[in-house]
Design a protein around this motif. Structure first.
Motif, mmCIF file in Angstrom:
data_model
loop_
_atom_site.group_PDB
_atom_site.id
_atom_site.type_symbol
_atom_site.label_atom_id
_atom_site.label_comp_id
_atom_site.label_asym_id
_atom_site.label_seq_id
_atom_site.Cartn_x
_atom_site.Cartn_y
_atom_site.Cartn_z
ATOM 1 N N ALA A 119 0.845 -1.193 0.000
ATOM 2 C CA ALA A 119 0.000 0.000 0.000
ATOM 3 C C ALA A 119 0.881 1.244 0.000
ATOM 4 O O ALA A 119 1.874 1.322 0.707
ATOM 5 N N GLY A 120 0.517 2.209 -0.819
ATOM 6 C CA GLY A 120 1.239 3.471 -0.827
ATOM 7 C C GLY A 120 2.538 3.445 -1.602
ATOM 8 O O GLY A 120 3.272 4.431 -1.627
ATOM 9 N N PHE A 121 2.833 2.322 -2.253
ATOM 10 C CA PHE A 121 4.088 2.254 -3.011
ATOM 11 C C PHE A 121 4.089 3.266 -4.146
ATOM 12 O O PHE A 121 3.105 3.430 -4.858
ATOM 13 N N SER A 122 5.215 3.958 -4.318
ATOM 14 C CA SER A 122 5.364 4.891 -5.429
ATOM 15 C C SER A 122 6.562 4.485 -6.272
ATOM 16 O O SER A 122 7.638 4.222 -5.735
#
Lengths: 379, 234
Positions: free
Chosen positions: B223-226
């Protein structure tokens, strides 16, 4: 302009030949590898890719030094890496080294980035292995800017900030080396490759095809999502591994002791199980042709096929014979078979000349990262 | 399905125990349907007392789930996978049979994990099997731990070895673990009571589990990986 590139990649291991119980010296193995690379060009292969390691029994700690020497000794061979450690190398030094190599080699250079698989390399280079993915993400973001922007101001989490820094030499013809991102199992790396519109290379040696199908399928889908083209236009490379003799049984008999004692999979599964479960093919040239002509049915039409040919203590003479068979009997047929029915939208393999031409043809505002997407990607 | 009795045959290894059969008179149709119970038996001999214990536990779970729920029981005999497990340790990937077993366990609603105690702990084969499973893949899985041994002296291995192992993996371990020494198979009571208690505890966890929603996709991004890590290439 070639639709597909065929070549070899080596991990630079110095391994005992299990059939003679002899091990070549480090000096000899380095010379042997140079001979293998030159022979790859002689037999008509397109690519030679060299690994990076920082521990015995591997010798290749400084790939750009080796590749620069090979650039001077070859004329058509595209020189690449498998892989360059994006986690523990300073991205500034990667930018400088590969731009320099690009100039020396007249553009016959690209590189494949990876995180490495040797735990202690991280602490040896002052890094924390638990930060492997964040290092790969941040270091590449900086590398990209160093190549694409003349003057870089930059602050990150892992490296000294840069103010007014210009990486020299600038990329040849203003076009940076093409980048492949290599991964065995991390979807983050497939996502990264897709975001930048870079190539994705699946090592394809250690795991069954079904695993890589999911990873490559994911990369293709995300490549399209980020607006670089259709999924079929993503740039895919595959590894592979073969051993051939004109009679299939001769190949099996000769290769078995090398397989059984190989550092990576030795003393584990049988040769028969491993060839059934992975792309390793041991047999006649025709068996290799059949197996690898089928890869596009699994992964879609792709751009680069590299073979591991020189590991596990195989003697130089044998490796050169294998290259003769690969370049003489196998690759010409694969080129024909993979060209047949290749969809028009499947891109050609990336070369410096083609990318320079494409950059000249493209309107300036659409050259770089036209996919302006929100930075955060929810899972 | 009818509640298996103590005389019911062993579950087929590697197969799924047929769910179906008749429902007890007066029972209600199972609104909750079925739960998938996977039994891992690390016994090495054939026949094996570890397998015997595991089968008894599976039957106890089925009895406790009935009549509202039926349990599809699948047995994984580690002896049959011993070579594949070793190969996975050496090559880093599972062969097809082992892969199927891992998929089955990691997508189950509950598991019975049974091992012989060798030299004060779970058997090496049992631990090797655990070692080739993704450490995140058993998160939230209801687990009943069980072990067998020659004497009662090693019964605490359940609580100093088995329980911490599954706690580390974020499985939900039922409070009662069942240890069967050789002598227990000839005693009047005790073992049977422990089996019933443990079976009902795992059944309760399996009734309530949201495992279906928690099965992890190994290809999912965190989750939230960029892809640029907040350090844009622009």
């Amino acid at each position: 302009m070639s639709q597909m590139q065929f070549g070899i990649f080596t991990v630079s291991d110095i391994t005992e030949d299990p059939t003679t119980r002899t091990t070549v010296s480090e000096a000899q193995r380095i010379q042997d590898t140079l001979t293998i690379a030159r022979h790859a060009e002689e037999v008509g292969l397109d690519v030679f890719a060299l690994g990076e390691h920082h521990n015995p029994p591997f010798w290749s700690s400084s790939p750009t030094t080796t590749l620069a020497y090979l650039a001077a000794q070859t004329s058509t061979l595209l020189l690449s890496t498998a892989t360059t450690l994006i986690t523990t190398n300073d991205p500034v030094k990667i930018a400088e080294d590969f731009s320099m190599l690009q100039h020396l080699a007249g553009g016959r250079v690209d590189l494949m980035l990876g995180r490495g698989n040797t735990g202690p390399v991280y602490p040896w280079f002052g890094k924390d292995i638990r930060q492997g993915i964040p290092l790969a993400i941040e270091n590449y973001a900086l590398l990209r800017r160093l190549w694409d922007e003349e003057v870089v101001d930059w602050t990150g989490q892992f490296r000294t900030p840069l103010q007014g820094f210009t990486s020299t030499p600038r990329p040849l013809d203003g076009v940076a080396p093409f980048v492949w991102h290599g991964s065995i199992r991390s979807p983050e790396i497939a996502e990264q490759a897709a975001y930048y519109g870079d190539g994705f290379f699946a090592n394809n040696i250690f795991w069954p095809a079904s695993h890589y199908q999911q990873l490559i399928g994911y990369y293709r889908q995300r490549f399209e999502h980020y607006g670089h083209g259709t999924a079929a236009q993503a740039i895919v490379g595959l590894g592979g591994q073969v051993f051939m003799r004109s009679k299939s049984q001769d190949a099996v008999d000769e290769f078995r002791p090398y397989f059984d004692n190989a550092p990576v999979y030795g003393h584990g599964p049988s040769l028969e199980d491993f060839t059934a479960q992975t792309p390793l093919t041991v047999g006649s040239p025709q068996q290799v042709i059949d197996r690898y002509a089928g890869m596009r049915n699994l992964f879609g039409d792709y751009q680069r096929q590299l073979f591991l040919m020189d590991h596990a203590g195989l003697p130089l003479k044998t490796v050169l014979e294998q290259l003769d068979i690969l370049g003489g009997e196998v690759v010409p047929v694969l080129r024909r078979e993979l060209a047949a029915n290749r969809p028009a939208e499947a891109p050609d393999a990336p070369t410096h000349a083609a990318r320079v031409a494409a950059a000249a043809a493209a309107p300036p505002e659409t050259q770089e990262n036209s996919a302006a997407e929100p930075m955060e990607v929810a899972s | 399905m009818s509640a298996p009795t103590d005389n019911s045959p062993e579950f087929p290894a590697g197969g799924t125990f047929p769910a179906g059969g008749t429902f007890p008179a007066g029972g209600t149709f199972p609104a909750g349907g079925t739960r998938r119970l996977v039994v891992v038996s690390g016994g090495l001999s054939q026949p094996s007392s570890t397998r015997l214990l595991a089968d008894r536990l599976a039957q106890a779970v089925q009895r406790s789930l009935a009549p509202e729920l039926t349990a599809d029981v699948e047995i994984i005999e580690l002896r049959e996978l011993a070579q594949d497990i070793t190969n996975n340790l050496l090559t880093g990937f599972p062969g097809p049979r082992l892969d199927a077993a891992i998929q089955s366990l990691t997508s189950a609603d509950g598991a019975i994990m049974a091992t012989p105690i060798f030299t004060t702990s779970y058997s090496g084969l049992f631990k090797s099997f655990i070692d080739v499973i993704d450490p995140d893949a058993l998160t939230g899985l209801p687990v009943l731990i069980a072990a067998t041994g020659g004497t009662e002296r090693h019964s605490l291995a359940l609580d100093y070895a088995m329980r911490p192992l599954f706690t580390y993996l974020h499985a939900i371990v039922a409070p009662t673990g069942v240890y069967a020494a050789s002598g227990d198979w000839g005693a009047d009571a005790g073992l049977v009571d422990r089996i019933d208690r443990a079976g009902s505890e795992l059944a309760a966890l399996m009734r309530a589990t949201d495992r279906d929603a928690r099965v992890r996709d190994p290809f999912a991004l965190p989750a939230g990986f960029s892809p640029v890590g907040g350090f844009g290439a622009q």
